[in-house]
Design a protein around this motif. Structure first.
Motif, PDB file in Angstrom:
ATOM      1  N   LEU A  44      38.195  29.060  71.599  1.00 32.47           N
ATOM      2  CA  LEU A  44      37.311  30.270  71.760  1.00 32.47           C
ATOM      3  C   LEU A  44      38.141  31.397  71.503  1.00 32.47           C
ATOM      4  O   LEU A  44      38.909  31.685  72.127  1.00 32.47           O
ATOM      5  CB  LEU A  44      36.252  30.383  73.337  1.00 32.47           C
ATOM      6  CG  LEU A  44      35.709  29.267  73.433  1.00 32.47           C
ATOM      7  CD1 LEU A  44      35.334  29.265  74.923  1.00 32.47           C
ATOM      8  CD2 LEU A  44      34.537  28.971  72.584  1.00 32.47           C
ATOM      9  N   GLY A  45      37.448  32.509  70.712  1.00 33.27           N
ATOM     10  CA  GLY A  45      38.312  33.648  70.478  1.00 33.27           C
ATOM     11  C   GLY A  45      38.110  34.024  69.096  1.00 33.27           C
ATOM     12  O   GLY A  45      38.025  33.054  68.269  1.00 33.27           O
ATOM     13  N   PRO A  46      38.533  34.983  68.713  1.00 31.59           N
ATOM     14  CA  PRO A  46      38.546  35.768  67.327  1.00 31.59           C
ATOM     15  C   PRO A  46      39.697  34.916  66.513  1.00 31.59           C
ATOM     16  O   PRO A  46      40.747  34.931  67.066  1.00 31.59           O
ATOM     17  CB  PRO A  46      38.615  37.268  67.455  1.00 31.59           C
ATOM     18  CG  PRO A  46      38.961  37.579  68.791  1.00 31.59           C
ATOM     19  CD  PRO A  46      38.654  36.459  69.728  1.00 31.59           C
ATOM     20  N   GLY A  47      39.379  34.557  65.338  1.00 32.17           N
ATOM     21  CA  GLY A  47      40.288  34.139  64.464  1.00 32.17           C
ATOM     22  C   GLY A  47      41.127  32.860  64.723  1.00 32.17           C
ATOM     23  O   GLY A  47      42.361  32.629  64.456  1.00 32.17           O
ATOM     24  N   THR A  59      36.967  30.842  63.235  1.00 36.85           N
ATOM     25  CA  THR A  59      36.068  31.924  63.971  1.00 36.85           C
ATOM     26  C   THR A  59      36.086  33.666  63.420  1.00 36.85           C
ATOM     27  O   THR A  59      37.119  33.664  62.481  1.00 36.85           O
ATOM     28  CB  THR A  59      35.989  32.113  65.427  1.00 36.85           C
ATOM     29  OG1 THR A  59      37.757  32.450  65.752  1.00 36.85           O
ATOM     30  CG2 THR A  59      35.790  30.901  66.337  1.00 36.85           C
ATOM     31  N   LEU A  60      35.288  34.261  63.475  1.00 37.00           N
ATOM     32  CA  LEU A  60      35.411  35.572  63.077  1.00 37.00           C
ATOM     33  C   LEU A  60      36.802  36.269  63.611  1.00 37.00           C
ATOM     34  O   LEU A  60      37.249  36.001  64.534  1.00 37.00           O
ATOM     35  CB  LEU A  60      34.349  36.550  63.521  1.00 37.00           C
ATOM     36  CG  LEU A  60      32.893  36.318  63.040  1.00 37.00           C
ATOM     37  CD1 LEU A  60      31.742  36.950  63.666  1.00 37.00           C
ATOM     38  CD2 LEU A  60      32.820  36.482  61.326  1.00 37.00           C
ATOM     39  N   MET A  61      37.628  36.795  62.733  1.00 38.04           N
ATOM     40  CA  MET A  61      38.957  37.403  62.933  1.00 38.04           C
ATOM     41  C   MET A  61      38.604  38.726  63.780  1.00 38.04           C
ATOM     42  O   MET A  61      39.460  38.795  64.716  1.00 38.04           O
ATOM     43  CB  MET A  61      39.559  37.906  61.780  1.00 38.04           C
ATOM     44  CG  MET A  61      40.917  38.162  61.870  1.00 38.04           C
ATOM     45  SD  MET A  61      42.247  37.423  62.514  1.00 38.04           S
ATOM     46  CE  MET A  61      42.533  36.215  61.261  1.00 38.04           C
ATOM     47  N   TYR A  66      33.239  39.590  66.435  1.00 36.19           N
ATOM     48  CA  TYR A  66      33.090  38.334  67.359  1.00 36.19           C
ATOM     49  C   TYR A  66      32.372  38.444  68.554  1.00 36.19           C
ATOM     50  O   TYR A  66      31.309  37.905  68.709  1.00 36.19           O
ATOM     51  CB  TYR A  66      34.604  38.015  67.495  1.00 36.19           C
ATOM     52  CG  TYR A  66      34.703  36.588  68.493  1.00 36.19           C
ATOM     53  CD1 TYR A  66      35.087  35.411  67.855  1.00 36.19           C
ATOM     54  CD2 TYR A  66      34.356  36.721  69.703  1.00 36.19           C
ATOM     55  CE1 TYR A  66      34.799  34.320  68.508  1.00 36.19           C
ATOM     56  CE2 TYR A  66      34.416  35.403  70.498  1.00 36.19           C
ATOM     57  CZ  TYR A  66      34.775  34.084  69.790  1.00 36.19           C
ATOM     58  OH  TYR A  66      34.439  32.931  70.686  1.00 36.19           O
ATOM     59  N   ILE A  67      32.549  39.729  69.062  1.00 33.60           N
ATOM     60  CA  ILE A  67      31.882  40.120  70.476  1.00 33.60           C
ATOM     61  C   ILE A  67      30.291  40.354  69.882  1.00 33.60           C
ATOM     62  O   ILE A  67      29.295  40.079  70.514  1.00 33.60           O
ATOM     63  CB  ILE A  67      32.279  41.389  71.057  1.00 33.60           C
ATOM     64  CG1 ILE A  67      33.866  41.025  71.811  1.00 33.60           C
ATOM     65  CG2 ILE A  67      31.426  41.919  72.078  1.00 33.60           C
ATOM     66  CD1 ILE A  67      33.856  40.040  72.786  1.00 33.60           C
ATOM     67  N   LYS A  68      30.164  41.074  68.809  1.00 31.47           N
ATOM     68  CA  LYS A  68      28.842  41.493  68.433  1.00 31.47           C
ATOM     69  C   LYS A  68      27.868  40.127  68.155  1.00 31.47           C
ATOM     70  O   LYS A  68      26.758  40.068  68.586  1.00 31.47           O
ATOM     71  CB  LYS A  68      28.787  42.127  67.038  1.00 31.47           C
ATOM     72  CG  LYS A  68      28.725  43.746  67.202  1.00 31.47           C
ATOM     73  CD  LYS A  68      28.553  44.354  65.840  1.00 31.47           C
ATOM     74  CE  LYS A  68      29.431  45.362  65.696  1.00 31.47           C
ATOM     75  NZ  LYS A  68      29.495  46.187  64.354  1.00 31.47           N
ATOM     76  N   HIS A  79      33.822  30.559  58.529  1.00 32.54           N
ATOM     77  CA  HIS A  79      33.619  29.692  57.525  1.00 32.54           C
ATOM     78  C   HIS A  79      33.584  28.459  58.232  1.00 32.54           C
ATOM     79  O   HIS A  79      34.183  28.062  59.230  1.00 32.54           O
ATOM     80  CB  HIS A  79      34.775  29.591  56.798  1.00 32.54           C
ATOM     81  CG  HIS A  79      35.130  30.831  55.747  1.00 32.54           C
ATOM     82  ND1 HIS A  79      34.135  31.207  54.920  1.00 32.54           N
ATOM     83  CD2 HIS A  79      36.095  31.603  55.819  1.00 32.54           C
ATOM     84  CE1 HIS A  79      34.619  32.325  54.304  1.00 32.54           C
ATOM     85  NE2 HIS A  79      35.701  32.729  54.795  1.00 32.54           N
ATOM     86  N   ILE A  80      32.812  27.392  57.544  1.00 34.62           N
ATOM     87  CA  ILE A  80      33.031  25.997  57.964  1.00 34.62           C
ATOM     88  C   ILE A  80      33.406  25.089  56.726  1.00 34.62           C
ATOM     89  O   ILE A  80      32.666  25.369  55.575  1.00 34.62           O
ATOM     90  CB  ILE A  80      31.437  25.279  58.367  1.00 34.62           C
ATOM     91  CG1 ILE A  80      30.963  26.239  59.649  1.00 34.62           C
ATOM     92  CG2 ILE A  80      31.554  23.840  58.439  1.00 34.62           C
ATOM     93  CD1 ILE A  80      29.694  25.890  60.151  1.00 34.62           C
ATOM     94  N   TYR A  81      34.185  24.319  56.769  1.00 39.48           N
ATOM     95  CA  TYR A  81      35.043  23.439  55.786  1.00 39.48           C
ATOM     96  C   TYR A  81      34.430  22.060  55.918  1.00 39.48           C
ATOM     97  O   TYR A  81      35.016  21.356  57.082  1.00 39.48           O
ATOM     98  CB  TYR A  81      36.225  23.650  55.743  1.00 39.48           C
ATOM     99  CG  TYR A  81      36.659  24.987  55.556  1.00 39.48           C
ATOM    100  CD1 TYR A  81      36.792  25.726  54.241  1.00 39.48           C
ATOM    101  CD2 TYR A  81      37.066  25.730  56.645  1.00 39.48           C
ATOM    102  CE1 TYR A  81      37.155  27.081  54.123  1.00 39.48           C
ATOM    103  CE2 TYR A  81      37.707  26.971  56.540  1.00 39.48           C
ATOM    104  CZ  TYR A  81      37.534  27.857  55.355  1.00 39.48           C
ATOM    105  OH  TYR A  81      38.080  29.147  55.330  1.00 39.48           O
TER     106      TYR A  81
END
Length: 178
Positions: A44-47, A59-61, A66-68, A79-81
């Motif tokens: 959990l957490g950005p980037g 996750t969003l960097m 990320y909070i929004k 992104h999902i790969y």
């Protein structure tokens, strides 16, 4: 930062790989086991990068974005790969060797099929002939003397994915039918 602070206040210590452990815990068995069993890793957490046996996602960097996303009840995923079967097989092999576990041919056959097991055996044939890996018939293991070059082997296996494996597997299937 808040989670880290909370865990530290509760008596946990952060180790080198980012796990928080109680002082009496010395071995991060979960780290080894997540490779061996390919347990999904959800951070959990950005980037951050997360993975399972068939996909990776990041996750969003940006912290604000990320909070929004969280506040809007959306997953904060950039992104999902999704991994092809070839990449899934290499990921399985990487995970086993990284955890110092054998690569079982039966697992490859059950999970990916005989064609992919044959492809993998061709892929590692040089390592076997060089006695870097050894084939016991039912499993492949890294030789004790070769542990120091494990990262080199894994990089080569990952780079092999640049070749077109799908055509090779289809070609093998067509030859089998003839």
């Amino acid at each position: 930062e808040e989670a880290k602070s909370m865990l530290e206040r509760a008596g946990y210590n952060e180790n080198l790989v980012g796990w928080f452990l109680l002082p009496q815990v010395r071995d991060t068995v979960v780290y080894r086991e997540r490779w061996e069993k390919q347990s999904p890793c959800i951070a959990l957490g950005p980037g951050l990068h997360n993975y399972a046996a068939d996909h990776f996602y990041e996750t969003l960097m940006d912290h604000g974005e990320y909070i929004k996303a969280i506040q809007a009840d959306k997953l904060p995923i950039k992104h999902i790969y999704n991994l092809t079967p070839e990449k899934q097989l290499i990921w399985y092999v990487l995970a086993q060797l990284k955890s110092n576990s054998p690569v079982y041919k039966k697992v490859i056959i059950d999970r990916f099929g005989q064609e992919y097991c044959d492809w993998f055996m061709k892929l590692v044939s040089n390592y076997i002939s060089w006695e870097v890996l050894y084939d016991t018939g039912d499993k492949i293991e890294i030789t004790r003397e070769s542990h120091y070059i494990l990262e080199w082997i894994l990089v080569e296996l990952i780079q092999s994915l640049n070749q077109d494996k799908t055509d090779l597997i289809l070609k093998n299937k067509q030859q089998t039918r003839l």
